[in-house]
Design a protein around this motif. Sequence first.
Motif, PDB file in Angstrom:
ATOM      1  N   GLU A 284     -58.582 -10.871 -16.187  1.00  0.00           N
ATOM      2  CA  GLU A 284     -58.488 -12.150 -15.476  1.00  0.00           C
ATOM      3  C   GLU A 284     -58.269 -11.881 -14.000  1.00  0.00           C
ATOM      4  O   GLU A 284     -57.743 -10.846 -13.621  1.00  0.00           O
ATOM      5  CB  GLU A 284     -57.278 -12.960 -15.973  1.00  0.00           C
ATOM      6  N   VAL A 285     -58.653 -12.841 -13.188  1.00  0.00           N
ATOM      7  CA  VAL A 285     -58.401 -12.719 -11.762  1.00  0.00           C
ATOM      8  C   VAL A 285     -57.304 -13.695 -11.360  1.00  0.00           C
ATOM      9  O   VAL A 285     -57.391 -14.884 -11.639  1.00  0.00           O
ATOM     10  CB  VAL A 285     -59.685 -12.998 -10.949  1.00  0.00           C
ATOM     11  N   PHE A 286     -56.260 -13.162 -10.743  1.00  0.00           N
ATOM     12  CA  PHE A 286     -55.199 -13.974 -10.158  1.00  0.00           C
ATOM     13  C   PHE A 286     -55.451 -14.068  -8.655  1.00  0.00           C
ATOM     14  O   PHE A 286     -56.160 -13.233  -8.085  1.00  0.00           O
ATOM     15  CB  PHE A 286     -53.820 -13.336 -10.418  1.00  0.00           C
ATOM     16  N   TYR A 287     -54.863 -15.090  -8.022  1.00  0.00           N
ATOM     17  CA  TYR A 287     -55.065 -15.278  -6.581  1.00  0.00           C
ATOM     18  C   TYR A 287     -53.718 -15.391  -5.885  1.00  0.00           C
ATOM     19  O   TYR A 287     -52.811 -16.066  -6.376  1.00  0.00           O
ATOM     20  CB  TYR A 287     -55.890 -16.544  -6.328  1.00  0.00           C
ATOM     21  N   GLN A 288     -53.616 -14.690  -4.760  1.00  0.00           N
ATOM     22  CA  GLN A 288     -52.404 -14.812  -3.942  1.00  0.00           C
ATOM     23  C   GLN A 288     -52.804 -15.308  -2.558  1.00  0.00           C
ATOM     24  O   GLN A 288     -53.649 -14.696  -1.892  1.00  0.00           O
ATOM     25  CB  GLN A 288     -51.684 -13.467  -3.817  1.00  0.00           C
ATOM     26  N   PRO A 289     -52.205 -16.427  -2.131  1.00  0.00           N
ATOM     27  CA  PRO A 289     -52.598 -16.987  -0.833  1.00  0.00           C
ATOM     28  C   PRO A 289     -52.154 -16.126   0.343  1.00  0.00           C
ATOM     29  O   PRO A 289     -51.158 -15.404   0.264  1.00  0.00           O
ATOM     30  CB  PRO A 289     -51.869 -18.340  -0.797  1.00  0.00           C
ATOM     31  N   LYS A 290     -52.912 -16.230   1.429  1.00  0.00           N
ATOM     32  CA  LYS A 290     -52.486 -15.683   2.719  1.00  0.00           C
ATOM     33  C   LYS A 290     -52.320 -16.873   3.646  1.00  0.00           C
ATOM     34  O   LYS A 290     -53.162 -17.775   3.659  1.00  0.00           O
ATOM     35  CB  LYS A 290     -53.560 -14.744   3.296  1.00  0.00           C
ATOM     36  N   LEU A 291     -51.243 -16.854   4.394  1.00  0.00           N
ATOM     37  CA  LEU A 291     -50.945 -17.947   5.306  1.00  0.00           C
ATOM     38  C   LEU A 291     -51.319 -17.549   6.728  1.00  0.00           C
ATOM     39  O   LEU A 291     -50.902 -16.499   7.212  1.00  0.00           O
ATOM     40  CB  LEU A 291     -49.447 -18.272   5.243  1.00  0.00           C
ATOM     41  N   SER A 292     -52.106 -18.411   7.372  1.00  0.00           N
ATOM     42  CA  SER A 292     -52.424 -18.177   8.775  1.00  0.00           C
ATOM     43  C   SER A 292     -51.243 -18.644   9.617  1.00  0.00           C
ATOM     44  O   SER A 292     -50.834 -19.800   9.540  1.00  0.00           O
ATOM     45  CB  SER A 292     -53.689 -18.964   9.137  1.00  0.00           C
ATOM     46  N   LEU A 293     -50.682 -17.755  10.440  1.00  0.00           N
ATOM     47  CA  LEU A 293     -49.473 -18.113  11.191  1.00  0.00           C
ATOM     48  C   LEU A 293     -49.786 -19.012  12.385  1.00  0.00           C
ATOM     49  O   LEU A 293     -48.891 -19.647  12.935  1.00  0.00           O
ATOM     50  CB  LEU A 293     -48.726 -16.848  11.635  1.00  0.00           C
ATOM     51  N   ALA A 294     -51.056 -19.060  12.785  1.00  0.00           N
ATOM     52  CA  ALA A 294     -51.427 -19.914  13.917  1.00  0.00           C
ATOM     53  C   ALA A 294     -51.219 -21.384  13.576  1.00  0.00           C
ATOM     54  O   ALA A 294     -50.774 -22.167  14.408  1.00  0.00           O
ATOM     55  CB  ALA A 294     -52.868 -19.654  14.322  1.00  0.00           C
ATOM     56  N   ASP A 295     -51.523 -21.767  12.332  1.00  0.00           N
ATOM     57  CA  ASP A 295     -51.391 -23.190  11.978  1.00  0.00           C
ATOM     58  C   ASP A 295     -50.719 -23.404  10.627  1.00  0.00           C
ATOM     59  O   ASP A 295     -50.811 -24.494  10.056  1.00  0.00           O
ATOM     60  CB  ASP A 295     -52.762 -23.874  12.017  1.00  0.00           C
ATOM     61  N   ASP A 296     -50.028 -22.401  10.130  1.00  0.00           N
ATOM     62  CA  ASP A 296     -49.301 -22.522   8.858  1.00  0.00           C
ATOM     63  C   ASP A 296     -50.168 -23.045   7.718  1.00  0.00           C
ATOM     64  O   ASP A 296     -49.712 -23.841   6.901  1.00  0.00           O
ATOM     65  CB  ASP A 296     -48.081 -23.441   9.024  1.00  0.00           C
ATOM     66  N   SER A 297     -51.419 -22.615   7.669  1.00  0.00           N
ATOM     67  CA  SER A 297     -52.265 -23.072   6.566  1.00  0.00           C
ATOM     68  C   SER A 297     -52.737 -21.898   5.718  1.00  0.00           C
ATOM     69  O   SER A 297     -52.860 -20.768   6.205  1.00  0.00           O
ATOM     70  CB  SER A 297     -53.471 -23.837   7.115  1.00  0.00           C
ATOM     71  N   ILE A 298     -52.977 -22.185   4.461  1.00  0.00           N
ATOM     72  CA  ILE A 298     -53.569 -21.181   3.581  1.00  0.00           C
ATOM     73  C   ILE A 298     -55.055 -21.133   3.888  1.00  0.00           C
ATOM     74  O   ILE A 298     -55.760 -22.107   3.666  1.00  0.00           O
ATOM     75  CB  ILE A 298     -53.353 -21.557   2.094  1.00  0.00           C
ATOM     76  N   ASN A 299     -55.499 -20.036   4.449  1.00  0.00           N
ATOM     77  CA  ASN A 299     -56.921 -19.971   4.811  1.00  0.00           C
ATOM     78  C   ASN A 299     -57.635 -18.877   4.040  1.00  0.00           C
ATOM     79  O   ASN A 299     -58.814 -18.640   4.233  1.00  0.00           O
ATOM     80  CB  ASN A 299     -57.085 -19.752   6.315  1.00  0.00           C
ATOM     81  N   SER A 300     -56.890 -18.200   3.176  1.00  0.00           N
ATOM     82  CA  SER A 300     -57.458 -17.044   2.509  1.00  0.00           C
ATOM     83  C   SER A 300     -56.665 -16.721   1.250  1.00  0.00           C
ATOM     84  O   SER A 300     -55.520 -17.159   1.098  1.00  0.00           O
ATOM     85  CB  SER A 300     -57.428 -15.874   3.510  1.00  0.00           C
ATOM     86  N   ALA A 301     -57.289 -15.976   0.340  1.00  0.00           N
ATOM     87  CA  ALA A 301     -56.582 -15.558  -0.872  1.00  0.00           C
ATOM     88  C   ALA A 301     -57.075 -14.187  -1.302  1.00  0.00           C
ATOM     89  O   ALA A 301     -58.261 -13.876  -1.157  1.00  0.00           O
ATOM     90  CB  ALA A 301     -56.811 -16.561  -1.996  1.00  0.00           C
ATOM     91  N   GLU A 302     -56.155 -13.371  -1.800  1.00  0.00           N
ATOM     92  CA  GLU A 302     -56.575 -12.078  -2.347  1.00  0.00           C
ATOM     93  C   GLU A 302     -56.736 -12.202  -3.857  1.00  0.00           C
ATOM     94  O   GLU A 302     -55.876 -12.760  -4.545  1.00  0.00           O
ATOM     95  CB  GLU A 302     -55.540 -10.985  -2.031  1.00  0.00           C
ATOM     96  N   ALA A 303     -57.853 -11.680  -4.354  1.00  0.00           N
ATOM     97  CA  ALA A 303     -58.111 -11.651  -5.790  1.00  0.00           C
ATOM     98  C   ALA A 303     -57.496 -10.382  -6.362  1.00  0.00           C
ATOM     99  O   ALA A 303     -57.761  -9.285  -5.872  1.00  0.00           O
ATOM    100  CB  ALA A 303     -59.618 -11.671  -6.044  1.00  0.00           C
ATOM    101  N   LEU A 304     -56.658 -10.536  -7.390  1.00  0.00           N
ATOM    102  CA  LEU A 304     -55.970  -9.388  -7.992  1.00  0.00           C
ATOM    103  C   LEU A 304     -56.170  -9.406  -9.497  1.00  0.00           C
ATOM    104  O   LEU A 304     -55.940 -10.425 -10.150  1.00  0.00           O
ATOM    105  CB  LEU A 304     -54.478  -9.437  -7.634  1.00  0.00           C
ATOM    106  N   VAL A 305     -56.604  -8.286 -10.041  1.00  0.00           N
ATOM    107  CA  VAL A 305     -56.958  -8.255 -11.460  1.00  0.00           C
ATOM    108  C   VAL A 305     -55.716  -8.171 -12.343  1.00  0.00           C
ATOM    109  O   VAL A 305     -54.691  -7.586 -11.955  1.00  0.00           O
ATOM    110  CB  VAL A 305     -57.923  -7.079 -11.743  1.00  0.00           C
TER     111      VAL A 305
END
Length: 283
Positions: A41-62
């Motif tokens: 299965e693929v899990f997702y962990q968000p990355k937060l952009s510090l410029a605007d405090d938004s989740i703009n990305s996620a890492e896929a982790l098996v």
Amino acid sequence: HAKHLGGNTFQFFTDNLQACTVERLQLESQLRKGIELGQLEVFYQPKLSLADDSINSAEALVRWRRPELGLVPPSEFIGLAEETGLISQIGEFVLRTACQQAREWQRQGLADLRVSVNVSVHQLRNGNLVRLIRQVLDETGLPPRLLELELTENQLLDNVESVIAIFHQLRELGVKLAIDDFGTGYSSLSYLKRFPVDYVKIDQTFIRDLSVGGEDAAITRAIIAMAHSLGLKVVAEGVETQEQMDFLKAQHCDEIQGYLISRPVEMDVFVNLLKEQAAALCQ
Ligand code: C2E
Ligand code: MG
Ligand code: MG
Ligand code: MG
């Protein structure tokens, strides 16, 4: 040392070794079967952009969901998968799943999210990576700028020239590249300049003791300054406390990832995170 421990020690070591080999072979065949049965299965962990405090990305982790045994973390099978070459199959599955998912989120208007996928040195060297990436982007319709590939620093240091050549081909496709676990390998600053990458991910071992100040804070500050001067963005991994986040913000780190924001979660839970963010923006 064995000599000093008496006559039976050697026997003990070989028995132990054999037990390990049997266990390893068992795990390998179970992993092979697990892949066939669709237990990854693929899990997702968000990355937060510090410029605007938004989740703009996620890492896929098996993750490997084993009946009876539950969720197995990558630390228990990625090493074996690397040794046996199974990592290529696993990597392809994670890549395809993550790209399909990110395209779906985009289609639903949920987010224009960059998704990052870990790539093993095996995949880098088997000669198929560029073709595979092109094929999966074609298949899924995901814009290349929304795919990021993470490569661990210490896997890049052999055959640097051929790695750089592949990186150039990948960038021509329009995908983003990141050096993962940065600071733990032995690359010098000059390497960083030669690899055509977009992101540097500071390893979590440096982030852990950040609030204390001292050496790790100095190293982190230096990595950020150096990466920025080369035009690269910086992601900090393993951010668990508000103090760490404040420090990184003050140093103009671009993105953070860690338990403070969220653990890696299964797809449904991650979608809820995105929906909460979208709802908060509408208020
Ligand atoms: P990584 O790529 O450096 O991924 C980050 C790891 O740090 C993840 O562990 C994540 O759960 C963990 N982490 C994130 N935030 C925190 C935090 O705040 N505190 C702590 N203590 N840990 C945090 P995970 O998911 O167990 O993965 C471990 C490693 O396994 C990954 O390290 C990556 O090297 C490898 N891996 C995972 N999935 C894949 C894959 O699909 N392909 C390949 N080749 N490797 C993978
Ligand atoms: Mg990674
Ligand atoms: Mg990492
Ligand atoms: Mg790691």
